[in-house]
Scaffold this motif. Structure first.
Motif, short mmCIF file in Angstrom:
data_model
loop_
_atom_site.label_atom_id
_atom_site.label_comp_id
_atom_site.label_asym_id
_atom_site.label_seq_id
_atom_site.Cartn_x
_atom_site.Cartn_y
_atom_site.Cartn_z
N ILE A 149 -52.61 9.25 -13.88
CA ILE A 149 -53.08 7.93 -12.83
C ILE A 149 -54.27 7.69 -11.73
N GLU A 150 -54.69 9.39 -11.58
CA GLU A 150 -55.32 9.88 -10.25
C GLU A 150 -57.03 9.97 -10.12
N GLN A 151 -56.83 10.25 -12.11
CA GLN A 151 -58.29 9.66 -12.45
C GLN A 151 -58.97 8.47 -13.02
N PHE A 152 -58.02 7.16 -13.90
CA PHE A 152 -57.71 6.09 -13.95
C PHE A 152 -57.72 5.56 -11.73
N GLU A 153 -57.59 5.76 -11.08
CA GLU A 153 -57.64 5.08 -9.40
C GLU A 153 -59.39 6.05 -9.80
N LYS A 154 -59.87 6.61 -9.79
CA LYS A 154 -61.14 7.60 -9.42
C LYS A 154 -61.77 6.58 -9.96
N ASN A 155 -62.10 5.84 -10.96
CA ASN A 155 -62.94 5.39 -12.25
C ASN A 155 -62.14 3.55 -12.21
N ASP A 156 -61.64 3.63 -11.12
CA ASP A 156 -61.53 2.08 -10.37
C ASP A 156 -60.79 1.01 -12.20
N LEU B 233 -55.45 -2.01 -14.99
CA LEU B 233 -54.94 -3.67 -15.51
C LEU B 233 -55.86 -5.39 -15.15
N ASN B 234 -55.81 -5.84 -14.13
CA ASN B 234 -55.61 -6.91 -13.02
C ASN B 234 -57.96 -7.15 -13.70
N LYS B 235 -58.24 -5.96 -13.36
CA LYS B 235 -59.77 -6.04 -13.44
C LYS B 235 -60.56 -6.21 -14.90
N VAL B 236 -59.67 -5.34 -15.44
CA VAL B 236 -59.97 -5.83 -17.18
C VAL B 236 -59.76 -7.26 -17.62
N LYS B 237 -58.56 -7.57 -17.19
CA LYS B 237 -58.23 -9.03 -17.16
C LYS B 237 -59.45 -10.20 -17.30
N THR B 238 -60.16 -9.32 -15.49
CA THR B 238 -60.89 -10.36 -14.98
C THR B 238 -62.50 -10.41 -16.02
N ASP B 239 -62.26 -8.80 -16.33
CA ASP B 239 -63.83 -8.91 -16.29
C ASP B 239 -64.26 -9.00 -18.27
N HIS C 259 -43.74 -10.69 -20.43
CA HIS C 259 -43.35 -10.33 -19.50
C HIS C 259 -44.18 -9.50 -19.06
N HIS C 260 -44.91 -9.35 -20.02
CA HIS C 260 -46.05 -7.86 -19.28
C HIS C 260 -47.86 -8.27 -19.58
N GLN C 261 -47.36 -9.73 -20.05
CA GLN C 261 -48.99 -10.23 -20.48
C GLN C 261 -49.87 -9.64 -21.24
N LEU C 262 -49.01 -9.04 -22.25
CA LEU C 262 -49.77 -8.08 -23.16
C LEU C 262 -51.22 -8.72 -24.19
N ASP C 263 -50.81 -9.95 -24.20
CA ASP C 263 -51.85 -10.98 -24.84
C ASP C 263 -52.81 -11.17 -24.03
N ASP C 264 -53.00 -10.38 -23.05
CA ASP C 264 -54.11 -10.82 -22.28
C ASP C 264 -55.14 -10.70 -22.58
N PHE C 265 -54.98 -9.50 -22.96
CA PHE C 265 -56.30 -8.47 -23.62
C PHE C 265 -57.64 -8.56 -24.90
N ASP C 266 -56.73 -9.85 -25.65
CA ASP C 266 -57.32 -9.76 -27.27
C ASP C 266 -58.84 -10.05 -26.95
N HIS C 267 -59.37 -9.95 -26.26
CA HIS C 267 -61.02 -10.53 -26.14
C HIS C 267 -61.65 -9.65 -25.35
N VAL C 268 -61.00 -8.41 -25.26
CA VAL C 268 -61.90 -7.78 -23.97
C VAL C 268 -62.84 -6.74 -25.13
N THR C 269 -64.15 -6.51 -23.99
CA THR C 269 -64.99 -5.02 -24.58
C THR C 269 -65.01 -4.64 -24.97
N PHE C 270 -65.41 -3.18 -24.89
CA PHE C 270 -65.97 -2.30 -23.98
C PHE C 270 -67.35 -2.12 -23.29
N SER C 271 -66.90 -1.74 -22.09
CA SER C 271 -68.14 -1.56 -21.20
C SER C 271 -69.48 -0.39 -21.44
#
Length: 302
Positions: A54-61, A64-70, A279-291
């Motif tokens: 979790i600390e590493q996730f935070e360090k690298n920003d 999940l909300n950022k993934v959905k937005t971007d 509940h967890h909005q798991l279908d929101d990740f269908d169109h993500v691509t790798f950065s």
């Protein structure tokens, strides 16, 4: 008469030969369940606890909300699970589990799409145009996906992704948010029993049930998707997926209705998966691509 013309012609011929050779040598994509070394050859970050992840996730920003937005997903390669996810606060545990598994699901689906794209390309050509290597590759896929008709359109019904939201929901339900013994000890998140052809496994107390075990989360996820794509009990899933794809509406919330045979809980199992996806909005990740950011590889020591 130009002295350069023969030279230019020779250069053109050489370029064609080189391009043709390069094309011919382009390796055909492998199905993900056949890949034994799925991770890049980069430095492995060795962690010992979920808190460190979790600390590493935070360090690298990595949020999940950022993934959905971007629609951009960090290139994380997390090989296995920590054994202490339950030690985290509930919100951290749930978002942490989704974040650690999401890139693996995306990577497996991307590999399937590579295979599917090549198959579609071949299906649009007469088989007489296929190379020997391509013919052998298709034949091997027919065998792997148990397609006896030798019909490439039938094969394409099998060779397709499972939507990210559906994979996450099943992983959550079957592994208890990544905390079950089989998930932690055997990278087995999806409740797969040992297949008839054998393989690695763990047993329930008393040894009554053999649960498939895997070297890493990629292999476990690839095997689960291959199981859905080959087991005849999921014929309804293949057909529904094909319909949803044709409508440009392939998503987990709709496709899970074809999973009543996956669990003895039947429709109650399907209802629970749908509740998780919603509940967890798991279908929101269908169109993500790798950065394009630098890849990170993580392994937990138990």
């Amino acid at each position: 008469m130009s002295l350069f013309k023969p030279f230019q012609t020779a250069l053109t011929c050489c370029a064609i030969i080189i391009a043709s050779t390069a094309f011919a040598r382009t390796p055909l994509p492998a199905s993900p369940e056949r890949i034994t070394q799925p991770y890049p050859n980069i430095t492995v970050n060795t962690l010992s606890s979920a808190k460190e992840l979790i600390e590493q996730f935070e360090k690298n920003d990595y949020q999940l909300n950022k993934v959905k937005t971007d629609d951009q997903l960090p290139h994380y390669f997390i090989e296995n699970l920590p054994n202490d996810l339950n030690s985290l606060p509930v919100q951290q545990k749930t978002s942490g589990f989704v974040r650690l598994l999401l890139p693996t699901i995306k990577a497996v689906n991307d590999q399937i799409l590579e295979v599917r794209t090549k198959l579609i390309s071949l299906s649009q050509q007469p088989t007489t145009n296929w190379s020997d290597e391509e013919q052998q590759w298709v034949t091997a896929l027919m065998k792997s996906y148990d397609v006896k008709s030798n019909d490439i359109q039938q094969l394409l019904l099998h060779v397709d992704i499972i939507p990210i939201g559906m994979v996450l929901a099943q992983g959550i339900d079957e592994s208890g948010w990544g905390t079950s013994h089989f998930a932690v000890a055997g990278n087995s998140l999806y409740g797969e029993h040992l297949p008839a052809h054998g393989g690695k496994y763990l047993t329930t107390p008393g040894g009554h049930v053999k649960v498939a075990a895997f070297d890493n989360l990629y292999s476990g996820t690839a095997s689960y998707i291959h199981n859905l794509n080959t087991t005849r009990a999921y014929k309804e899933l293949w057909e529904l997926r094909s319909q949803l794809r044709a409508q440009n509406n392939l998503n987990g919330h709709q496709l899970v209705q074809a999973l009543s045979h996956y669990s003895t809980r039947g429709e109650a199992y399907v209802d629970n998966l749908r509740a998780l996806i919603k509940h967890h909005q798991l279908d929101d990740f269908d169109h993500v691509t790798f950065s394009q950011e630098k890849a990170i590889r993580v392994r937990f020591e138990h």
